[in-house]
Structures are given as C-alpha cells and as structure tokens.
Write a protein that holds these residues in place. Structure first.
Motif, short mmCIF file in Angstrom:
data_model
loop_
_atom_site.label_atom_id
_atom_site.label_comp_id
_atom_site.label_asym_id
_atom_site.label_seq_id
_atom_site.Cartn_x
_atom_site.Cartn_y
_atom_site.Cartn_z
N HIS A 42 14.05 -64.67 -47.16
CA HIS A 42 14.63 -65.15 -48.41
C HIS A 42 13.56 -65.53 -49.43
O HIS A 42 13.75 -65.33 -50.63
CB HIS A 42 15.61 -66.27 -48.13
CG HIS A 42 16.72 -65.83 -47.22
ND1 HIS A 42 17.75 -65.02 -47.66
CD2 HIS A 42 16.92 -65.99 -45.89
CE1 HIS A 42 18.56 -64.74 -46.65
NE2 HIS A 42 18.07 -65.31 -45.56
N GLU B 62 14.89 -63.55 -39.44
CA GLU B 62 15.98 -64.02 -40.30
C GLU B 62 16.93 -62.89 -40.67
O GLU B 62 16.49 -61.80 -41.07
CB GLU B 62 15.40 -64.65 -41.58
CG GLU B 62 14.75 -65.99 -41.34
CD GLU B 62 14.20 -66.61 -42.60
OE1 GLU B 62 13.85 -67.80 -42.57
OE2 GLU B 62 14.10 -65.91 -43.63
N THR C 202 21.91 -61.97 -45.68
CA THR C 202 23.22 -62.50 -46.02
C THR C 202 23.97 -61.58 -46.99
O THR C 202 25.18 -61.73 -47.18
CB THR C 202 23.10 -63.90 -46.65
OG1 THR C 202 22.31 -63.82 -47.84
CG2 THR C 202 22.44 -64.87 -45.67
N GLU C 203 23.25 -60.63 -47.60
CA GLU C 203 23.87 -59.66 -48.50
C GLU C 203 23.22 -58.30 -48.30
O GLU C 203 22.08 -58.21 -47.82
CB GLU C 203 23.70 -60.10 -49.96
CG GLU C 203 24.38 -61.44 -50.28
CD GLU C 203 24.32 -61.77 -51.75
OE1 GLU C 203 25.02 -61.09 -52.53
OE2 GLU C 203 23.58 -62.69 -52.11
N GLN D 11 18.27 -57.72 -49.80
CA GLN D 11 18.79 -59.04 -50.14
C GLN D 11 18.69 -59.29 -51.65
O GLN D 11 19.65 -59.72 -52.28
CB GLN D 11 17.99 -60.12 -49.39
CG GLN D 11 18.44 -61.54 -49.64
CD GLN D 11 19.72 -61.91 -48.90
OE1 GLN D 11 20.01 -61.36 -47.84
NE2 GLN D 11 20.49 -62.82 -49.47
N ALA E 34 24.32 -56.94 -43.89
CA ALA E 34 24.43 -58.39 -43.81
C ALA E 34 24.64 -58.81 -42.36
O ALA E 34 25.40 -58.18 -41.62
CB ALA E 34 25.59 -58.88 -44.68
N GLY E 35 23.91 -59.84 -41.95
CA GLY E 35 23.98 -60.32 -40.58
C GLY E 35 22.95 -59.71 -39.65
O GLY E 35 22.78 -60.19 -38.53
#
Length: 219
Positions: free
Chosen positions: A43, A151, A154-155, A74, A95-96
């Motif tokens: 991120h 990590e 998420t998108e 992301q 995602a995930g």
C-alpha cells in the motif's frame, strides 16, 4: 508512460528502454518503490505510484514489471486518467491475493524484515542480457520488503481499466506458465522471446510493442 519496476530493482532498470520510447515520441516517467531497500508494503508502494500519477497531465499508460504489477493494480483503481495497464511479466493479481499466496507459499501473520537479493540473479533475471550489463544490473539490486510479498490487494484496477499482458517466453523468474494464467485476466496478450528483463535485453523490440499496445488504447 509511467514505468514501474519490480522487486529488488529500481527505476534505473528502465534506462535503456526510455530512449527507445523517446525516439518514438513517447514521454516517460518512472517511480522508485519504497519496498525496494526498505520495509514498505504494497500500500505504501501504491501511494508512491499514485503520487507520480498525480504529476502527469492527461491520459497515461502504466507499464508494470514483475512485482510492480501488484501496487499498480492497487493504485490504478483510485487514479483518474489511466488509459491502460501493461503487465510486463507481471503479477496481475485480484483483490484478496498476494504474491506469496499466488505461489501457494505460506503468508506470515506479521511479515517483517527484508528478503535478500536472490543468490544467483544473473540467470534468473538477466539470462539473455549481455554479460557486462547483466553484472552491472545485479550489483544494483537491493533487498526487498517481506511485507510487499505478503500483503493482499484490496482492489483490482484491471477489472475497470483496460489491460494488456506481455508474456516473456524464456523467463526464469516468473515462469511462463504462471504468466499465461495471469494473462488470461487481461483483454489482450502479447509475447516476447525474452527472459525476465526485456527492457535490458531487447529494448527496441519492447519499445515497439509497448507503442503498439498504447496506440491501440488510443484508438
């Protein structure tokens, strides 16, 4: 074009490709991901990509290499003006998903520390690069954050942003069979008879292919 490097690398890896793209009239920018040489995760890397996108006026094609596909996937979900993502032997994850998870490797609950440069990076990354250039590139590699491999996204920008995939057919870092599976998520797939780093081994051919893909997005 915004060029985003992969794990253990830096923006220096694009130095041979950028003049080839410039000769064809393409303006390029690069970004250094903080996970290379530091403890940043996906991120923070995505924020670095977003920061560079904010400095670019008008539509932009993002070229993401290897691990760089993860923060780009992301970041581009939140950015305006991205006309296409080009995944160059890159992780086009959903995602995930995380890099370790994609390979079926254990994902630590609290990832920390740095992953050292692979023991023998020349055949892995630079098998078809001239010897002197390969050795010089290997000397510039830095440890990579474990968090960046662990990590999850998420998108996934490629679900809304057009994407293309370039499979490097002789890659010894990200196996071509894995690339083919990832390429199925893109709208179009292309191939180069190269190892993992065609920006060093065949910059002219790669520049021509990127221009073709980018012009297709403009059309």
């Amino acid at each position: 074009m915004l060029l985003v490097h992969g794990a253990w690398h830096g923006s220096w890896c694009w130095d041979r490709l950028r003049p080839a793209l410039g000769a064809d009239g393409w303006s390029t920018r690069t970004v250094d991901l903080p996970s290379a040489g530091g403890d940043a995760g996906v991120h923070e890397d995505a924020q670095a990509v977003l920061g560079e996108l904010d400095r670019i006026d008008g539509p932009v094609v993002i070229v993401a290499h290897s691990y760089g596909g993860i923060p780009v996937t992301q970041a581009a979900a939140k950015a305006a003006g991205v006309s296409r993502i080009v995944y160059l032997a890159a992780y086009q994850l959903d995602a995930g998903e995380s890099l370790l998870g994609f390979h079926g490797a254990p994902v630590p609950d609290e990832p920390a520390g740095l992953r050292p440069v692979p023991d023998d990076p020349l055949p892995m990354f630079y098998g078809d690069v001239p010897d002197a250039e390969a050795r010089d590139a290997a000397l510039r590699l830095v440890p990579q954050s474990t968090r960046s491999f662990a990590e999850p996204l998420t998108e996934a920008a490629w679900r809304t942003v057009p994407s293309a995939y370039i499979v490097c057919e002789h890659d010894r870092a990200l196996p071509p069979r894995d690339q083919e599976a990832l390429a199925a998520r893109s709208e179009e797939a292309h191939r180069l008879a190269s190892g993992h780093s065609p920006f060093l081994s065949m910059p002219q051919e790669l520049a021509s292919l990127l221009a073709k893909i980018a012009l297709g997005s403009a059309g």
